[in-house]
Design a protein around this motif. Structure first.
Motif, PDB file in Angstrom:
ATOM      1  N   ALA A  83       0.830  -1.202   0.000  1.00 22.90           N
ATOM      2  CA  ALA A  83       0.000   0.000   0.000  1.00 22.90           C
ATOM      3  C   ALA A  83       0.868   1.257   0.000  1.00 22.90           C
ATOM      4  CB  ALA A  83      -0.929   0.000   1.216  1.00 22.90           C
ATOM      5  N   GLN A  84       1.965   1.236   0.769  1.00 22.39           N
ATOM      6  CA  GLN A  84       2.860   2.386   0.810  1.00 22.39           C
ATOM      7  C   GLN A  84       3.524   2.616  -0.537  1.00 22.39           C
ATOM      8  OE1 GLN A  84       3.118   4.608   3.144  1.00 22.39           O
ATOM      9  NE2 GLN A  84       4.655   5.756   1.979  1.00 22.39           N
ATOM     10  N   LEU A  85       3.939   1.513  -1.200  1.00 19.46           N
ATOM     11  CA  LEU A  85       4.538   1.643  -2.534  1.00 19.46           C
ATOM     12  C   LEU A  85       3.543   2.237  -3.520  1.00 19.46           C
ATOM     13  CD1 LEU A  85       6.456  -1.766  -2.808  1.00 19.46           C
ATOM     14  CD2 LEU A  85       7.469   0.514  -2.605  1.00 19.46           C
ATOM     15  N   LEU A  86       2.284   1.821  -3.422  1.00 23.49           N
ATOM     16  CA  LEU A  86       1.248   2.365  -4.316  1.00 23.49           C
ATOM     17  C   LEU A  86       1.025   3.849  -4.038  1.00 23.49           C
ATOM     18  CD1 LEU A  86      -1.299  -0.586  -4.293  1.00 23.49           C
ATOM     19  CD2 LEU A  86      -0.078   0.276  -6.291  1.00 23.49           C
ATOM     20  N   ARG A  87       1.033   4.235  -2.762  1.00 23.41           N
ATOM     21  CA  ARG A  87       0.858   5.656  -2.429  1.00 23.41           C
ATOM     22  C   ARG A  87       2.000   6.487  -3.000  1.00 23.41           C
ATOM     23  NH1 ARG A  87      -0.006   3.389   2.825  1.00 23.41           N
ATOM     24  NH2 ARG A  87      -2.232   3.049   3.211  1.00 23.41           N
ATOM     25  N   GLU A  88       3.233   5.959  -2.894  1.00 26.12           N
ATOM     26  CA  GLU A  88       4.387   6.675  -3.448  1.00 26.12           C
ATOM     27  C   GLU A  88       4.260   6.816  -4.963  1.00 26.12           C
ATOM     28  OE1 GLU A  88       7.827   4.530  -2.268  1.00 26.12           O
ATOM     29  OE2 GLU A  88       7.585   4.961  -0.126  1.00 26.12           O
ATOM     30  N   GLU A  89       3.830   5.734  -5.616  1.00 27.42           N
ATOM     31  CA  GLU A  89       3.693   5.795  -7.077  1.00 27.42           C
ATOM     32  C   GLU A  89       2.586   6.761  -7.487  1.00 27.42           C
ATOM     33  OE1 GLU A  89       3.162   2.907 -10.966  1.00 27.42           O
ATOM     34  OE2 GLU A  89       3.014   2.066  -8.956  1.00 27.42           O
ATOM     35  N   ILE A  90       1.501   6.773  -6.729  1.00 27.51           N
ATOM     36  CA  ILE A  90       0.410   7.700  -7.030  1.00 27.51           C
ATOM     37  C   ILE A  90       0.901   9.137  -6.930  1.00 27.51           C
ATOM     38  CG2 ILE A  90      -1.763   8.618  -6.104  1.00 27.51           C
ATOM     39  CD1 ILE A  90      -2.578   5.708  -5.534  1.00 27.51           C
ATOM     40  N   ARG A  91       1.704   9.421  -5.905  1.00 31.81           N
ATOM     41  CA  ARG A  91       2.242  10.786  -5.767  1.00 31.81           C
ATOM     42  C   ARG A  91       3.140  11.138  -6.954  1.00 31.81           C
ATOM     43  NH1 ARG A  91       2.443   9.490  -0.133  1.00 31.81           N
ATOM     44  NH2 ARG A  91       4.556   8.672  -0.316  1.00 31.81           N
ATOM     45  N   ARG A  92       3.976  10.171  -7.379  1.00 31.74           N
ATOM     46  CA  ARG A  92       4.871  10.435  -8.520  1.00 31.74           C
ATOM     47  C   ARG A  92       4.075  10.657  -9.803  1.00 31.74           C
ATOM     48  NH1 ARG A  92       7.936   5.975  -6.378  1.00 31.74           N
ATOM     49  NH2 ARG A  92       9.788   6.679  -5.284  1.00 31.74           N
ATOM     50  N   LYS A  93       3.094   9.785 -10.043  1.00 31.57           N
ATOM     51  CA  LYS A  93       2.305   9.908 -11.272  1.00 31.57           C
ATOM     52  C   LYS A  93       1.479  11.199 -11.263  1.00 31.57           C
ATOM     53  CE  LYS A  93       2.024   5.123 -12.783  1.00 31.57           C
ATOM     54  NZ  LYS A  93       2.777   5.427 -14.018  1.00 31.57           N
ATOM     55  N   ASP A  94       0.984  11.578 -10.094  1.00 31.21           N
ATOM     56  CA  ASP A  94       0.226  12.819  -9.998  1.00 31.21           C
ATOM     57  C   ASP A  94       1.126  14.012 -10.313  1.00 31.21           C
ATOM     58  OD1 ASP A  94      -2.229  14.218  -9.298  1.00 31.21           O
ATOM     59  OD2 ASP A  94      -1.108  14.973  -7.579  1.00 31.21           O
ATOM     60  N   ARG A  95       2.362  13.947  -9.816  1.00 32.99           N
ATOM     61  CA  ARG A  95       3.318  15.017 -10.111  1.00 32.99           C
ATOM     62  C   ARG A  95       3.659  15.051 -11.594  1.00 32.99           C
ATOM     63  NH1 ARG A  95       9.582  15.087  -8.031  1.00 32.99           N
ATOM     64  NH2 ARG A  95      10.220  17.033  -9.036  1.00 32.99           N
TER      65      ARG A  95
END
Length: 374
Positions: A83-95
């Motif tokens: 879940a933490q890895l997905l949250r990090e990826e979501i932040r990167r993709k959003d950026r």
């Protein structure tokens, strides 16, 4: 858009894409770990279901439930990591989507400015004036080439806008997919926590039915799973002549507990059971050299052995490690983090380290608690 600004945007997008790709690999690896744990838990549930009811099987069911609880705790921890890895990826993709959108908007503004300028020149017939004011045919050819380049620039700008628009659309689709994955993982976490609570209730029910003798036997069996997987006698051969941390002796005391914010739950001769908060760091009590690292086949946790001169300290039940075999470590240097465990009598999940200390002479008795006396 200036070339430098475009290059900066592309480099930023490339770096974010590289980080996302690396994160994708970590997420896939995490999925494989979770799938293996889910398979193991399913097999354990089948074995527990096959056990017949009765006094003789009560102890075995309780022991297996303790193992089941431990597996579920590991599954929860690994799912949390996913879940933490997905949250990090979501932040990167959003950026990344935001940066691409900003770049596309700048292109649109610049293209609109070019159109306005072209329309203004068209209305005032400045193109003809521009051409007929040429000093020579060569100068006119250069001006025609310049006008064609402006037209080509407008076409390229449109292509860039279209390309950026497509990238924005793609990244937003990926972002939505990752958000959906995170939602699914979050739902799994809730289900797994519910299953963990159910298993703990069942285990405590089994414990209440056991006699004191059976409880003692169960506690002994569960604690045997936390014993070191490597014979210390074999490791003593590796420490012969070791000079790193050679100032350590049987009289050494006043050391820090190897678990940050930890407390000693139980001493047992040369071993100490030390509990701490989830994710607590485990430190080397003294400077030394890592002589062995093993992964316990029963608990799937790490056992780290450090030589201080010819003395050996063991750190068992580590959930993660940050040292390598042969590495020299300083006093109080982190070597990993505590792993989860289950109290055999209460069936409560706890995070603990099984710490041991062994002198060079096997016949010499050395209490672990003496190292921490002030």
């Amino acid at each position: 858009m200036k070339p430098l600004r475009l290059l900066t945007t592309l480099l930023l997008a490339f770096s974010i894409c590289s980080a996302v790709a690396q994160n994708d690999r970590r997420i896939e690896e995490q999925k494989r770990v979770i799938a293996a744990l889910e398979k193991k838990i399913a097999a354990e549930e089948q074995q527990i279901a096959k056990l017949k009811k009765g006094r003789a099987a009560t102890e075995e069911r309780a022991r297996r439930l303790a193992g089941q609880i431990e597996s579920r705790v590991r599954l929860l921890d690994e799912t949390e990591k996913q879940a933490q890895l997905l949250r990090e990826e979501i932040r990167r993709k959003d950026r990344l989507a935001g940066d691409l959108t900003a770049a596309r908007n700048r292109h649109r503004e610049e293209y609109a400015a070019m159109i306005r300028e072209s329309y203004r020149n068209y209305r005032h017939q400045n193109y003809l004036t521009y051409l007929f004011s040429s000093r020579s045919f060569a100068d006119m050819a250069r001006r025609i080439a310049a006008l064609r380049e402006i037209s080509a620039m407008r076409a390229r700008k449109l292509q860039e806008i279209a390309s950026l628009s497509e990238q924005v659309r793609t990244e937003k689709e990926k972002l939505a997919a990752r958000q959906q994955s995170l939602n699914e993982v979050t739902r799994k976490l809730a289900t797994q926590k519910s299953n963990l609570e159910r298993d703990a209730r069942n285990a405590r029910s089994e414990i209440r039915q056991m006699s004191e003798r059976e409880k003692t036997a169960l506690q002994r069996k569960v604690s045997q799973q936390q014993q070191l997987s490597v014979a210390v006698s074999a490791l003593r051969k590796l420490t012969k002549g070791n000079k790193t941390g050679a100032s350590f002796s049987a009289k050494t005391s006043g050391l820090r507990l190897p678990v940050a914010s930890g407390r000693v739950k139980r001493y047992r001769e040369n071993m100490a059971e030390i509990v701490g908060p989830k994710g607590a760091k485990v430190i080397s009590i003294y400077e030394g050299k890592v002589v062995e690292i093993k992964r316990n086949r029963i608990t799937d946790k790490f056992d780290v052995f450090i030589a201080h001169g010819e003395y050996i300290t063991s750190y068992a039940n580590l959930g993660s490690i940050c040292v390598e075999k042969g590495q020299k470590v300083a006093r109080d240097q982190p070597i990993g983090s505590v792993g989860s465990g289950v109290d055999a009598l209460t069936m409560q999940v706890e995070y603990k380290l099984v710490f041991g200390i062994y002198p060079p002479d096997p016949s010499q008795r050395m209490l672990a608690e003496n190292c921490f006396k002030k």
